[in-house]
Enzyme design. Structure first.
Site, mmCIF file in Angstrom:
data_model
loop_
_atom_site.group_PDB
_atom_site.id
_atom_site.type_symbol
_atom_site.label_atom_id
_atom_site.label_comp_id
_atom_site.label_asym_id
_atom_site.label_seq_id
_atom_site.Cartn_x
_atom_site.Cartn_y
_atom_site.Cartn_z
ATOM 1 N N THR A 70 47.863 12.479 68.806
ATOM 2 C CA THR A 70 46.562 12.801 69.398
ATOM 3 C C THR A 70 46.267 14.266 69.079
ATOM 4 O OG1 THR A 70 47.733 13.284 71.462
ATOM 5 C CG2 THR A 70 46.686 11.134 71.309
ATOM 6 N N GLU A 140 56.199 11.211 77.558
ATOM 7 C CA GLU A 140 57.508 11.581 77.025
ATOM 8 C C GLU A 140 57.760 13.063 77.311
ATOM 9 O OE1 GLU A 140 59.928 9.543 75.691
ATOM 10 O OE2 GLU A 140 60.785 11.439 76.279
ATOM 11 N N LYS A 199 51.858 15.182 82.478
ATOM 12 C CA LYS A 199 52.313 15.537 81.127
ATOM 13 C C LYS A 199 51.680 16.852 80.683
ATOM 14 C CE LYS A 199 53.912 15.629 77.164
ATOM 15 N NZ LYS A 199 55.268 15.751 76.748
ATOM 16 N N CYS A 255 53.157 20.684 70.722
ATOM 17 C CA CYS A 255 52.734 20.221 72.046
ATOM 18 C C CYS A 255 52.098 21.281 72.936
ATOM 19 C CB CYS A 255 53.925 19.645 72.777
ATOM 20 S SG CYS A 255 54.725 18.386 71.797
ATOM 21 N N PHE A 256 52.740 22.430 73.074
ATOM 22 C CA PHE A 256 52.274 23.387 74.085
ATOM 23 C C PHE A 256 50.816 23.775 73.880
ATOM 24 C CE2 PHE A 256 56.632 25.279 75.453
ATOM 25 C CZ PHE A 256 56.890 24.104 76.121
ATOM 26 N N ARG A 422 63.728 36.869 68.183
ATOM 27 C CA ARG A 422 64.266 35.827 69.067
ATOM 28 C C ARG A 422 65.359 36.351 70.001
ATOM 29 N NH1 ARG A 422 61.461 31.029 69.567
ATOM 30 N NH2 ARG A 422 60.474 30.547 67.609
HETATM 31 C C1 UGA Z 1 57.991 20.713 74.649
HETATM 32 C C2 UGA Z 1 58.529 20.506 76.074
HETATM 33 O O1 UGA Z 1 59.628 21.372 76.312
HETATM 34 C C3 UGA Z 1 58.959 19.059 76.262
HETATM 35 O O2 UGA Z 1 59.373 18.846 77.618
HETATM 36 C C4 UGA Z 1 57.786 18.143 75.945
HETATM 37 O O3 UGA Z 1 58.131 16.775 76.085
HETATM 38 C C5 UGA Z 1 57.361 18.393 74.514
HETATM 39 O O4 UGA Z 1 56.946 19.765 74.392
HETATM 40 C C6 UGA Z 1 56.215 17.472 74.192
HETATM 41 O O5 UGA Z 1 55.137 17.594 74.810
HETATM 42 O O6 UGA Z 1 56.397 16.520 73.403
HETATM 43 P P1 UGA Z 1 59.103 21.131 72.252
HETATM 44 O O7 UGA Z 1 57.732 21.597 71.868
HETATM 45 O O8 UGA Z 1 59.792 20.144 71.394
HETATM 46 O O9 UGA Z 1 59.051 20.508 73.737
HETATM 47 O O10 UGA Z 1 60.079 22.399 72.316
HETATM 48 P P2 UGA Z 1 60.401 23.526 73.431
HETATM 49 O O11 UGA Z 1 61.860 23.578 73.609
HETATM 50 O O12 UGA Z 1 59.581 23.354 74.645
HETATM 51 O O13 UGA Z 1 59.956 24.857 72.677
HETATM 52 C C7 UGA Z 1 58.593 25.187 72.452
HETATM 53 C C8 UGA Z 1 58.486 26.601 71.930
HETATM 54 O O14 UGA Z 1 58.757 27.545 72.953
HETATM 55 C C9 UGA Z 1 59.445 26.926 70.789
HETATM 56 O O15 UGA Z 1 58.777 27.681 69.799
HETATM 57 C C10 UGA Z 1 60.519 27.747 71.474
HETATM 58 O O16 UGA Z 1 61.194 28.595 70.599
HETATM 59 C C11 UGA Z 1 59.702 28.495 72.507
HETATM 60 N N1 UGA Z 1 60.483 28.973 73.663
HETATM 61 C C12 UGA Z 1 61.114 28.091 74.480
HETATM 62 C C13 UGA Z 1 60.539 30.330 73.936
HETATM 63 O O17 UGA Z 1 59.956 31.148 73.215
HETATM 64 N N2 UGA Z 1 61.241 30.770 75.013
HETATM 65 C C14 UGA Z 1 61.883 29.901 75.858
HETATM 66 O O18 UGA Z 1 62.497 30.377 76.848
HETATM 67 C C15 UGA Z 1 61.815 28.547 75.573
#
Ligand code: UGA
Length: 444
Positions: A70, A140, A199, A255-256, A422
């Site tokens: 989506t 999810e 979600k 996603c975010f 990082r």
């Molecule tokens: C995110 C959510 O964490 C999942 O719960 C959700 O299901 C998913 O989106 C989705 O909607 O499908 P994801 O995008 O795979 O998962 O990865 P994350 O671990 O959330 O990381 C997202 C970004 O944030 C990455 O670039 C990561 O490096 C960054 N991040 C994460 C930080 O900069 N600092 C942190 O403390 C954590």
């Protein structure tokens, strides 16, 4: 995971894309995810099948998960914010026209609130007489890089349904699938709206934590406070908790940003502009963080990076994945290109083709030849760093902690600089070798 945990259930995954299905049926799976290959290879051909015969799979299934993408709309109403529901709708219409028996249709794609309602209307208006369709929302929550363990031990499984007896019965059928491996108390039943909104809300709150700590990292850098100390001390408050407070060059991933933009669009559609502004700020802060990092590199390198060789270590949006969607690394590399630097990129899992695709501006004109003059994709970190004046760590891959830093130092132009986007390297040890080091959220 369903196939792996429930040998009595047949799982058929269908996609229109033949190439993709062929890859799923081959030795080399189309995505990298730790632990995935083992499970696919153990179940494939037994109770897990990959096929392009969509209609056959629809006819045979009792439960259908709609798991299509989506993306954010690029044009039309809500462009840049709203989710494009084209694929969800066409799947729903296909199910309606093909099904010969009643089905439970599970909305797995992340969709803005009320999509389940639309799916129901389409199914009821187009199906053969006498068939029943129950819609469930089952968002999810797995994260890439940890998908298999997240699926194996989820914090919760959310199943939204109508509060009618039929809705509840459908919900129970899906609960039974999950109860093969997920403890009962972790499977939560809610209404459809709550499930769809949760979600978006969960991702927005997670991203907001990162933007909050990143906003604080800017204060740390000018005051001499240390963002890791601040995050650690804040996280010890059990109401705050330690997770997702790692300051970075910015969050990425598919996603975010997409989900927050959706939430902004939803808020605006509901005539709640202040609410929209509130969530939009999480994205604004993320853009600021990426730009701020790139500007720090330029200002530390005597205000010019023209023709200087910069090594970029990491292109994926996070470690343990080859996914580059919305990766902060691409934004930073584009900034370096505009400043006419020579960029050498190394990532252990992202193919060269993908990196060039991400750095080429789509549509306008083919600038790939220009990109290739400025950007080199390397086979190792050492190769990327040799002769460079600065190194930027943009993905937190574990292997970057174990590099032969003294040898890298020897191979570089001086003064040799490291910009740790990082916060994974031990800055003091690098300084002992001779590097000048900048770490996000740390005063120098
Ligand atoms: C995110 C959510 O964490 C999942 O719960 C959700 O299901 C998913 O989106 C989705 O909607 O499908 P994801 O995008 O795979 O998962 O990865 P994350 O671990 O959330 O990381 C997202 C970004 O944030 C990455 O670039 C990561 O490096 C960054 N991040 C994460 C930080 O900069 N600092 C942190 O403390 C954590």
């Amino acid at each position: 995971m369903i196939a792996h945990k429930c040998p009595h259930i047949q799982v058929t995954i269908v996609d229109m894309n033949q190439e993709r299905i062929d890859a799923w049926n081959s030795e080399t799976l189309p995505i990298y995810e730790p632990g995935l290959e083992e499970v696919v290879k153990a179940c494939r051909g037994k109770n897990l099948f990959f096929s392009t015969d969509i209609d056959k799979a629809i006819v045979e299934a009792d439960l259908i998960f709609v798991s299509v993408n989506t993306p954010t709309k690029k044009s039309g109403v809500g462009a840049g914010y709203a989710a494009d529901l084209f694929y969800v709708e066409s799947c729903t219409r296909r199910i309606a026209s093909v099904a010969t028996s009643s089905k439970i249709v599970v909305e797995k794609s992340t969709v803005p609130c009320r999509t389940a309602q639309s799916m129901r209307t389409i199914l009821e208006a187009n199906s053969r007489p006498g068939l029943r369709f129950d819609i469930l929302s089952n968002p999810e929550f797995l994260a890439e890089g940890t998908a298999m363990s997240d699926l194996d031990k989820p914090d919760r499984v959310l199943i939204g349904s109508l509060s009618t007896p039929e809705g509840r019965a459908a919900q129970q059928s899906l609960i039974e699938v999950y109860s093969n491996w997920v403890p009962k108390e972790k499977v939560i039943g809610t209404g459809l709206w709550s499930s769809e909104l949760t979600k978006l809300a969960a991702n927005a709150i997670l991203a907001q934590r990162i933007s909050s700590i990143n906003a604080l990292s800017a204060i740390c850098e000018v005051t001499g406070a240390d963002v890791d100390e601040v995050a650690y001390a804040c996280g010890l408050d059990s109401r705050i908790g330690p997770k997702f407070l790692k300051s970075s060059v910015g969050f990425g991933g598919s996603c975010f940003q997409k989900d927050i933009l959706n939430l902004v669009y939803l808020s605006e559609s509901l005539h709640l502009p202040e609410v929209a502004d509130y969530w939009r700020q999480v994205i604004t802060m993320n853009e600021y963080q990426k730009r701020r990092f790139a500007q720090t590199v330029v200002s530390s390198m005597f205000n010019t990076i023209t023709n200087k060789k910069l090594a970029v270590l990491g292109f994926a949006f996070k470690k343990d994945t080859g996914d580059t969607r919305e990766t902060p690394s691409a934004t930073v590399c584009r900034f370096f290109r505009q400043e006419n630097a020579k960029v050498s990129i190394y990532d252990p899992k992202v193919p060269e083709k993908q990196i060039f695709l991400d750095l080429t501006e789509p549509g306008v004109q083919d600038d790939s030849a220009v990109v290739k003059k400025q950007v080199t994709v390397c086979k190792s970190a050492m190769e990327a760093c040799t002769g460079a004046e600065g190194i930027c760590i943009l993905t937190e891959w574990d292997e970057f902690k174990q590099l032969d830093w003294p040898a890298i130092y020897e191979s570089m132009a001086k003064p040799a600089m490291v910009f740790d986007g990082r916060g994974i390297l031990e800055a003091d040890k690098l300084r002992e070798i001779g590097f000048k080091v900048f770490s996000i959220g740390k005063g120098v």
